[in-house]
Design a protein around this motif. Structure first.
Motif, PDB file in Angstrom:
ATOM      1  N   GLU A   1      42.321  42.627  41.948  1.00  0.00           N
ATOM      2  CA  GLU A   1      40.992  42.533  42.540  1.00  0.00           C
ATOM      3  C   GLU A   1      40.235  41.256  42.190  1.00  0.00           C
ATOM      4  OE1 GLU A   1      38.804  46.144  41.823  1.00  0.00           O
ATOM      5  OE2 GLU A   1      40.567  47.368  42.256  1.00  0.00           O
ATOM      6  N   GLU A   2      40.515  40.712  41.003  1.00  0.00           N
ATOM      7  CA  GLU A   2      39.765  39.538  40.575  1.00  0.00           C
ATOM      8  C   GLU A   2      40.553  38.250  40.714  1.00  0.00           C
ATOM      9  OE1 GLU A   2      38.022  40.318  36.718  1.00  0.00           O
ATOM     10  OE2 GLU A   2      37.514  42.355  37.320  1.00  0.00           O
TER      11      GLU A   2
ATOM     12  N   TRP B   1      54.430  44.307  33.373  1.00  0.00           N
ATOM     13  CA  TRP B   1      53.504  45.193  34.076  1.00  0.00           C
ATOM     14  C   TRP B   1      53.389  44.788  35.543  1.00  0.00           C
ATOM     15  CZ3 TRP B   1      48.979  44.829  30.020  1.00  0.00           C
ATOM     16  CH2 TRP B   1      49.285  45.618  28.902  1.00  0.00           C
ATOM     17  N   ARG B   2      53.370  43.479  35.777  1.00  0.00           N
ATOM     18  CA  ARG B   2      53.181  42.938  37.130  1.00  0.00           C
ATOM     19  C   ARG B   2      54.293  43.380  38.078  1.00  0.00           C
ATOM     20  NH1 ARG B   2      52.454  36.468  38.318  1.00  0.00           N
ATOM     21  NH2 ARG B   2      52.437  36.606  40.579  1.00  0.00           N
ATOM     22  N   LYS B   3      55.486  43.576  37.557  1.00  0.00           N
ATOM     23  CA  LYS B   3      56.628  43.983  38.390  1.00  0.00           C
ATOM     24  C   LYS B   3      56.490  45.418  38.892  1.00  0.00           C
ATOM     25  CE  LYS B   3      59.870  40.890  36.149  1.00  0.00           C
ATOM     26  NZ  LYS B   3      61.011  40.792  35.236  1.00  0.00           N
TER      27      LYS B   3
ATOM     28  N   SER C   1      54.719  46.541  43.044  1.00  0.00           N
ATOM     29  CA  SER C   1      54.333  45.418  42.194  1.00  0.00           C
ATOM     30  C   SER C   1      52.864  45.054  42.405  1.00  0.00           C
ATOM     31  CB  SER C   1      55.199  44.198  42.502  1.00  0.00           C
ATOM     32  OG  SER C   1      54.818  43.622  43.742  1.00  0.00           O
ATOM     33  N   TRP C   2      52.308  44.391  41.419  1.00  0.00           N
ATOM     34  CA  TRP C   2      50.925  43.941  41.522  1.00  0.00           C
ATOM     35  C   TRP C   2      50.764  42.942  42.661  1.00  0.00           C
ATOM     36  CZ3 TRP C   2      49.072  42.786  35.827  1.00  0.00           C
ATOM     37  CH2 TRP C   2      49.054  43.984  35.098  1.00  0.00           C
ATOM     38  N   ASP C   3      51.800  42.149  42.921  1.00  0.00           N
ATOM     39  CA  ASP C   3      51.727  41.183  44.016  1.00  0.00           C
ATOM     40  C   ASP C   3      51.564  41.908  45.355  1.00  0.00           C
ATOM     41  OD1 ASP C   3      52.145  38.591  42.603  1.00  0.00           O
ATOM     42  OD2 ASP C   3      54.029  39.558  42.034  1.00  0.00           O
TER      43      ASP C   3
ATOM     44  N   GLU D   1      47.887  43.927  49.737  1.00  0.00           N
ATOM     45  CA  GLU D   1      47.225  45.044  50.416  1.00  0.00           C
ATOM     46  C   GLU D   1      45.718  44.982  50.211  1.00  0.00           C
ATOM     47  OE1 GLU D   1      48.945  48.701  49.037  1.00  0.00           O
ATOM     48  OE2 GLU D   1      50.888  48.269  49.938  1.00  0.00           O
ATOM     49  N   PHE D   2      45.298  44.693  48.988  1.00  0.00           N
ATOM     50  CA  PHE D   2      43.874  44.630  48.663  1.00  0.00           C
ATOM     51  C   PHE D   2      43.187  43.537  49.474  1.00  0.00           C
ATOM     52  CE2 PHE D   2      40.386  42.809  46.119  1.00  0.00           C
ATOM     53  CZ  PHE D   2      39.591  43.930  45.947  1.00  0.00           C
TER      54      PHE D   2
END
Length: 146
Positions: free
Chosen positions: A20-21, A42-44, A51-53, A58-59
């Motif tokens: 988000e940031e 964590w990112r994976k 994944s966070w990517d 999506e965000f």
């Protein structure tokens, strides 16, 4: 035996900071006092989570975030930077989304009007006839517009 630490609150905070940031893994690691390697794991994504990517994509593409993306682009351009997004394409996609979400089909409108007209006939038959005329006019207008 090593003591297990519950890193879930930190992981959740780090995910929000990334998704988000828009913070980098390095800045997140410094901010919450973990290693970059931890943030990278964590990112994976964990336990079948995306994944966070992917979450970030999506965000950023959610309709309510498009304004934020455009404001960031405007800020970037005002500082002399080159365009990083295709604003014209975003506008076209936003228009399609708006069209899909804001309009009700003629068939659904007809069904609602019919239900309303039947109910109104039991309340005030003379008013129901007046509404019926307006409903027919509107349905013809809507059908021609489609």
């Amino acid at each position: 035996m090593a003591k297990r630490v519950n890193n879930e609150p930190l992981r959740a905070m780090a995910e929000r900071m990334f998704v988000e940031e828009g913070m980098t893994a390095k800045s997140i690691a410094l901010a919450i006092d973990v290693t970059e390697q931890t943030v990278g794991r964590w990112r994976k994504g964990i336990q079948g989570d995306i994944s966070w990517d992917d979450k970030k994509t999506e965000f950023l593409s959610a309709p309510h975030n498009i304004k934020k993306v455009l404001m960031n682009e405007l800020n970037h351009l005002s500082k002399g930077g080159d365009a990083t997004i295709d604003v014209k394409a975003i506008k076209e996609v936003s228009n399609v989304i708006s069209t899909l979400s804001d309009k009700v089909s003629t068939q659904i409108t007809f069904s609602v009007f019919r239900e309303f007209d039947n109910w109104m006939a039991t309340q005030d038959p003379e008013k129901a006839i007046e509404f019926l005329d307006w409903h027919r006019t509107f349905l013809l207008h809507k059908a021609q517009a489609e």
